[in-house]
Design a protein around this motif. Structure first.
Motif, mmCIF file in Angstrom:
data_model
loop_
_atom_site.group_PDB
_atom_site.id
_atom_site.type_symbol
_atom_site.label_atom_id
_atom_site.label_comp_id
_atom_site.label_asym_id
_atom_site.label_seq_id
_atom_site.Cartn_x
_atom_site.Cartn_y
_atom_site.Cartn_z
ATOM 1 N N LYS A 215 0.342 -36.666 -112.108
ATOM 2 C CA LYS A 215 0.889 -38.002 -111.845
ATOM 3 C C LYS A 215 0.657 -38.965 -113.011
ATOM 4 O O LYS A 215 1.392 -39.932 -113.170
ATOM 5 C CB LYS A 215 0.266 -38.569 -110.566
ATOM 6 C CG LYS A 215 0.643 -37.782 -109.329
ATOM 7 C CD LYS A 215 0.017 -38.407 -108.091
ATOM 8 C CE LYS A 215 0.412 -37.609 -106.843
ATOM 9 N NZ LYS A 215 -0.195 -38.191 -105.620
ATOM 10 N N ASP A 216 -0.365 -38.737 -113.808
ATOM 11 C CA ASP A 216 -0.631 -39.605 -114.944
ATOM 12 C C ASP A 216 0.479 -39.466 -115.986
ATOM 13 O O ASP A 216 0.975 -38.354 -116.255
ATOM 14 C CB ASP A 216 -1.987 -39.244 -115.565
ATOM 15 C CG ASP A 216 -2.375 -40.230 -116.656
ATOM 16 O OD1 ASP A 216 -2.582 -41.413 -116.343
ATOM 17 O OD2 ASP A 216 -2.473 -39.792 -117.822
ATOM 18 N N ASN A 217 0.920 -40.591 -116.583
ATOM 19 C CA ASN A 217 2.049 -40.571 -117.517
ATOM 20 C C ASN A 217 1.768 -39.720 -118.760
ATOM 21 O O ASN A 217 2.608 -38.934 -119.199
ATOM 22 C CB ASN A 217 2.406 -42.001 -117.933
ATOM 23 C CG ASN A 217 2.949 -42.807 -116.764
ATOM 24 O OD1 ASN A 217 3.568 -42.245 -115.859
ATOM 25 N ND2 ASN A 217 2.724 -44.118 -116.782
ATOM 26 N N LYS A 218 0.595 -39.904 -119.351
ATOM 27 C CA LYS A 218 0.254 -39.144 -120.556
ATOM 28 C C LYS A 218 0.166 -37.649 -120.251
ATOM 29 O O LYS A 218 0.707 -36.816 -120.992
ATOM 30 C CB LYS A 218 -1.070 -39.644 -121.128
ATOM 31 C CG LYS A 218 -0.995 -41.061 -121.693
ATOM 32 C CD LYS A 218 -2.317 -41.458 -122.302
ATOM 33 C CE LYS A 218 -2.242 -42.879 -122.898
ATOM 34 N NZ LYS A 218 -3.543 -43.286 -123.493
ATOM 35 N N ARG A 220 1.515 -36.143 -117.758
ATOM 36 C CA ARG A 220 2.831 -35.669 -117.332
ATOM 37 C C ARG A 220 3.712 -35.371 -118.557
ATOM 38 O O ARG A 220 4.425 -34.363 -118.593
ATOM 39 C CB ARG A 220 3.474 -36.732 -116.444
ATOM 40 C CG ARG A 220 4.726 -36.281 -115.713
ATOM 41 C CD ARG A 220 5.253 -37.434 -114.874
ATOM 42 N NE ARG A 220 6.415 -37.021 -114.101
ATOM 43 C CZ ARG A 220 6.352 -36.492 -112.886
ATOM 44 N NH1 ARG A 220 5.175 -36.321 -112.298
ATOM 45 N NH2 ARG A 220 7.452 -36.139 -112.242
ATOM 46 N N LYS A 221 3.659 -36.275 -119.561
ATOM 47 C CA LYS A 221 4.422 -36.061 -120.792
ATOM 48 C C LYS A 221 3.958 -34.801 -121.511
ATOM 49 O O LYS A 221 4.764 -33.995 -121.980
ATOM 50 C CB LYS A 221 4.259 -37.286 -121.692
ATOM 51 C CG LYS A 221 5.050 -37.215 -122.991
ATOM 52 C CD LYS A 221 4.841 -38.492 -123.796
ATOM 53 C CE LYS A 221 5.620 -38.434 -125.110
ATOM 54 N NZ LYS A 221 5.417 -39.660 -125.922
ATOM 55 N N GLN A 222 2.622 -34.615 -121.576
ATOM 56 C CA GLN A 222 2.071 -33.416 -122.228
ATOM 57 C C GLN A 222 2.467 -32.163 -121.456
ATOM 58 O O GLN A 222 2.757 -31.117 -122.063
ATOM 59 C CB GLN A 222 0.538 -33.552 -122.295
ATOM 60 C CG GLN A 222 -0.137 -32.417 -123.032
ATOM 61 C CD GLN A 222 -1.651 -32.598 -123.063
ATOM 62 O OE1 GLN A 222 -2.153 -33.613 -122.570
ATOM 63 N NE2 GLN A 222 -2.346 -31.640 -123.628
#
Length: 244
Positions: A215-218, A220-222
């Motif tokens: 759920k965390d953006n960073k 999730r992007k990784q």
């Protein structure tokens, strides 16, 4: 009258002396020569063996060797080490010294064991060696204290008398119990189960991180970057493998 009174005093003195000697386990002490103990009879210790009468035993394997396998019930069976009370000394028979107590009944032993369980004696380490009981033989005294069987024997041999190391109660009765072994087995089983559950959960969590995006953006992007790199690098190989 004086003669009978003197005889009674002499008998009482001899009875007390005999009781003291027996209580201190000095039966081998010579009363005629107090500083010299009775010599052991060592005549029958070393016997000559007739070599002609000795026959060699050859194991042909025809006779089956008897294997004595103890059942689980026999291993965990509780029993009294000294079921018969010791013989009364003359002083105890005359009433000069208090005689030992009668053998305890099963109900009395159950009450003593319950008292020991309430105190948590089997959970705590042995009071003599300060080590946990584990699977070593364990004994319960009539004063509700618990020790290793080997430690109690060594303590009795060292002190030369029968006295509880904790409360100094004399002429106690002893019963073999297995509470420490049961607690140790339960403890080991809990450790094994905890290790296995930890392994299963870690394996499940690793698979979960590979399939479910965080759920965390960073993170999730990784996660999606790794997925795209994996598809770009290994995608053509999977296509070639699936082609006829």
């Amino acid at each position: 009258g004086l003669a009978s009174e003197r005889e009674g005093i002499a008998v009482s003195a001899v009875a007390l002396q005999d009781h003291i000697i027996r209580s201190h386990q000095l039966q081998g002490l010579s009363l005629a020569e107090p500083f010299k103990s009775r010599s052991r009879n060592i005549r029958n210790i070393y016997r000559l063996v007739n070599k002609d009468a000795v026959k060699a035993v050859v194991d042909t394997g025809l006779q089956k060797k008897s294997t004595h396998q103890k059942n689980k019930e026999d291993e965990e069976k509780e029993y009294v080490l000294d079921p018969n009370p010791p013989r009364l000394t003359l002083a105890q028979k005359l009433g000069l010294v208090e005689p030992p107590s009668l053998p305890l009944t099963a109900e009395e032993w159950a009450k003593i064991k319950q008292r020991s369980i309430q105190h948590g004696d089997s959970i705590q380490p042995c009071a003599i060696c300060r080590e946990e009981f584990a699977l070593q033989p364990q004994v319960l005294l009539s004063c509700s204290h618990v020790f290793h069987k080997a430690c109690l024997k060594a303590f009795e041999k060292f002190t030369g008398k029968k006295s509880c190391p904790m409360c100094r109660k004399k002429q106690y009765q002893t019963r073999v119990i297995h509470d420490g072994a049961r607690l140790y087995k339960t403890k080991c089983a809990i450790r094994i189960q905890a290790s296995w559950r930890g392994y299963v959960v870690r394996k499940w969590y690793k698979n979960l991180r590979k399939t479910v995006p965080p759920k965390d953006n960073k993170l999730r992007k990784q996660f999606f970057e790794e997925k795209v790199c994996f598809i770009c690098f290994f995608g053509p190989f999977f296509v070639l493998i699936q082609l006829p």
